[in-house]
Design an enzyme around this catalytic site. Structure first.
Site, PDB file in Angstrom:
ATOM      1  N   LYS A 175       2.927 -15.364   3.878  1.00  0.00           N
ATOM      2  CA  LYS A 175       3.206 -16.203   2.703  1.00  0.00           C
ATOM      3  C   LYS A 175       4.708 -16.474   2.728  1.00  0.00           C
ATOM      4  CE  LYS A 175       1.965 -18.154  -1.198  1.00  0.00           C
ATOM      5  NZ  LYS A 175       1.149 -19.378  -1.240  1.00  0.00           N
ATOM      6  N   TYR A 195       0.820  -1.207   0.000  1.00  0.00           N
ATOM      7  CA  TYR A 195       0.000   0.000   0.000  1.00  0.00           C
ATOM      8  C   TYR A 195       0.858   1.263   0.000  1.00  0.00           C
ATOM      9  CZ  TYR A 195      -4.645  -2.005   0.665  1.00  0.00           C
ATOM     10  OH  TYR A 195      -5.842  -2.639   0.489  1.00  0.00           O
ATOM     11  N   ASP A 203      -6.621  -6.897   4.069  1.00  0.00           N
ATOM     12  CA  ASP A 203      -7.677  -6.286   3.255  1.00  0.00           C
ATOM     13  C   ASP A 203      -8.556  -7.380   2.657  1.00  0.00           C
ATOM     14  OD1 ASP A 203      -9.064  -4.270   1.766  1.00  0.00           O
ATOM     15  OD2 ASP A 203      -7.904  -4.873   0.004  1.00  0.00           O
ATOM     16  N   ASP A 223      -3.057 -18.375   1.673  1.00  0.00           N
ATOM     17  CA  ASP A 223      -3.991 -19.130   0.821  1.00  0.00           C
ATOM     18  C   ASP A 223      -4.750 -20.168   1.640  1.00  0.00           C
ATOM     19  OD1 ASP A 223      -1.516 -20.387   1.149  1.00  0.00           O
ATOM     20  OD2 ASP A 223      -1.450 -21.219  -0.879  1.00  0.00           O
ATOM     21  N   ASP A 236     -12.572  -8.885   4.024  1.00  0.00           N
ATOM     22  CA  ASP A 236     -13.795  -8.900   3.209  1.00  0.00           C
ATOM     23  C   ASP A 236     -14.381 -10.306   3.170  1.00  0.00           C
ATOM     24  OD1 ASP A 236     -13.603  -6.205   2.518  1.00  0.00           O
ATOM     25  OD2 ASP A 236     -14.114  -6.581   0.423  1.00  0.00           O
TER      26      ASP A 236
HETATM   27  C1  IPM Z   1     -10.551  -1.154   3.180  1.00  0.00           C
HETATM   28  C2  IPM Z   1     -10.717  -0.666   1.767  1.00  0.00           C
HETATM   29  C3  IPM Z   1      -9.542   0.243   1.429  1.00  0.00           C
HETATM   30  C4  IPM Z   1      -8.286  -0.576   1.493  1.00  0.00           C
HETATM   31  C5  IPM Z   1      -9.653   0.952   0.077  1.00  0.00           C
HETATM   32  C6  IPM Z   1     -10.953   1.681  -0.080  1.00  0.00           C
HETATM   33  C7  IPM Z   1      -8.489   1.868  -0.140  1.00  0.00           C
HETATM   34  O1  IPM Z   1     -10.843  -1.728   0.904  1.00  0.00           O
HETATM   35  O2  IPM Z   1     -10.498  -0.324   4.105  1.00  0.00           O
HETATM   36  O3  IPM Z   1     -10.480  -2.374   3.384  1.00  0.00           O
HETATM   37  O4  IPM Z   1      -7.915  -1.243   0.529  1.00  0.00           O
HETATM   38  O5  IPM Z   1      -7.661  -0.591   2.561  1.00  0.00           O
HETATM   39 MG    MG Z   2     -10.940  -3.619   1.837  1.00  0.00          MG
END
Ligand code: IPM
Ligand code: MG
Length: 364
Positions: free
Chosen positions: A195, A144, A251, A227, A255
């Site tokens: 990893k 990042y 990240d 993974d 999700d």
């Molecule tokens: C998160 C989001 C952000 C990230 C994006 C919007 C930059 O996906 O906070 O998880 O990748 O960190």
């Molecule tokens: Mg995210």
């Protein structure tokens, strides 16, 4: 003496940000009224809405505001209107800028499933029931922020894209300490995800986390490749207590983990630094449903709970907010993202009002 005077910076952002923030602020104001806490709430612009007004996603005055406040509450940023802007001007840069400038290196993403929402999960009830995971994502390092980065043209005239995965041992150690401390307050199981079989950076990650672990003999530390972790989260998520991982892996895994709970509209997050903290739902700005009063405000309301717990030293009230959410779900109120037959479909504002009604009862 316990502090009873806090300054909170509020950035509603874009898309559904404004709607969900309105509901979250009702909750924050109710608690501060009842507990006689003085809150100064100052609103500012970030993301696409800031770009429209000031030409940049993170104006200096918003950054200044965030820097001198006790905590920041953020809605969501982004939307199709700003998708074609240069990278440096996109709404997401506001988030990254805040993380970097405030030094918010520890991102806490708790993943719990409310019993009432078991049906909303795409996985079997038996798999997701009772899961209680804390994902600790490193937030200011990795690809990042690593240099060099960008797209260049080589001598052959062909384009080349570069991002750099980089971690120093100090960066790894400080997130590891946070994660071990959190594990101590929970079931004392820490899983570090890397990893290390392919990437030297995460081989160092594994080594440093292990070294830090020597100071925490009460915590059981294990390691897993990312993974495999992605697979285990679907196969048997109940095995996890605290997961600590890098920025990019965190990240993605967060999700995935969010979906175990049925809707990404339910999950709050806290991003903590040495002197700053930012609270936000983990979902995005959902431009397709913005302005329709149908977005789920619960992740933002639960982010207020995290703020009460981690920044305002009000853990009992944090738990009350979480309880209010559970009770309102028990009564059958659902926004459309978590709706299933037999329940009461409500909009953003009504969901907020239900939480307020419940919280007033709980506060009595
Ligand atoms: C998160 C989001 C952000 C990230 C994006 C919007 C930059 O996906 O906070 O998880 O990748 O960190
Ligand atoms: Mg995210």
């Amino acid at each position: 003496m316990k502090k009873d005077n806090f300054e909170i910076a509020v950035f509603a952002g874009d898309g559904v940000g404004r709607e969900i923030m309105n509901e979250a602020l009702k909750v924050l104001r109710l608690i501060s009224d009842r507990r006689k806490i003085k809150l100064s709430i100052a609103e500012g612009y970030v993301g696409g809405s800031a770009y429209d007004l000031f030409g940049v996603p993170l104006p200096q005055q918003s950054l200044d505001l965030a820097m001198h406040c006790d905590a920041v509450l953020l809605g969501a940023v982004g939307g199709p209107a700003w998708e074609n802007l240069d990278y440096s001007l996109r709404p997401e840069r506001a988030l990254l800028g805040l993380r970097e400038k405030l030094g918010l290196y520890a991102n806490l993403r708790p993943v719990t499933v409310f019993d009432e929402l078991l049906d909303a999960s795409p996985l079997k009830k038996s798999v997701v029931q009772g899961i209680d995971i804390m994902i600790v994502r490193e937030l200011t390092g990795d690809v990042y922020f690593g240099q060099p980065r960008g797209v260049t043209k080589g001598q052959d005239g062909k384009r080349k894209g570069v991002n750099t995965m980089v971690y120093t041992e100090d960066e790894i150690a400080r997130i590891a300490v946070r994660a071990f401390e959190i594990a101590l307050s929970r079931k004392r199981n820490l899983l570090s995800v890397d990893k290390a079989n392919v990437l030297e950076t995460t081989e160092l990650w594994r080594t440093v986390v292990t070294e830090v672990g020597r100071n925490y003999p009460e915590v059981t530390l294990k390691h897993m490749y990312v993974d495999n972790c992605a697979m285990q989260l679907i196969r048997n998520p109940a095995q996890f207590d605290v997961i600590v991982t890098t920025n990019l892996f965190g990240d993605i895994l967060s999700d995935e983990a969010a979906m175990l709970t049925g809707s990404i509209g339910m999950l709050p997050s806290a991003s903590l630094g040495k002197d700053s903290a930012l609270y936000e739902p983990i979902h995005g700005s959902a431009p397709d449903i913005a302005g329709k009063n149908i977005a789920n405000p619960l992740a933002t309301i639960l982010s207020v709970a995290l703020m009460l717990r981690y920044s305002l030293a009000m853990p009992e009230d944090a738990s009350l907010v979480e309880k209010a959410v559970a009770e309102v779900l028990k009564e059958g109120f659902r926004t459309q993202d978590i709706y299933s037959e037999g329940n009461k479909l409500v909009g953003t504002e009504e969901m907020g009002n239900q939480i307020i009604t419940m919280l007033k009862q709980l506060l009595n």
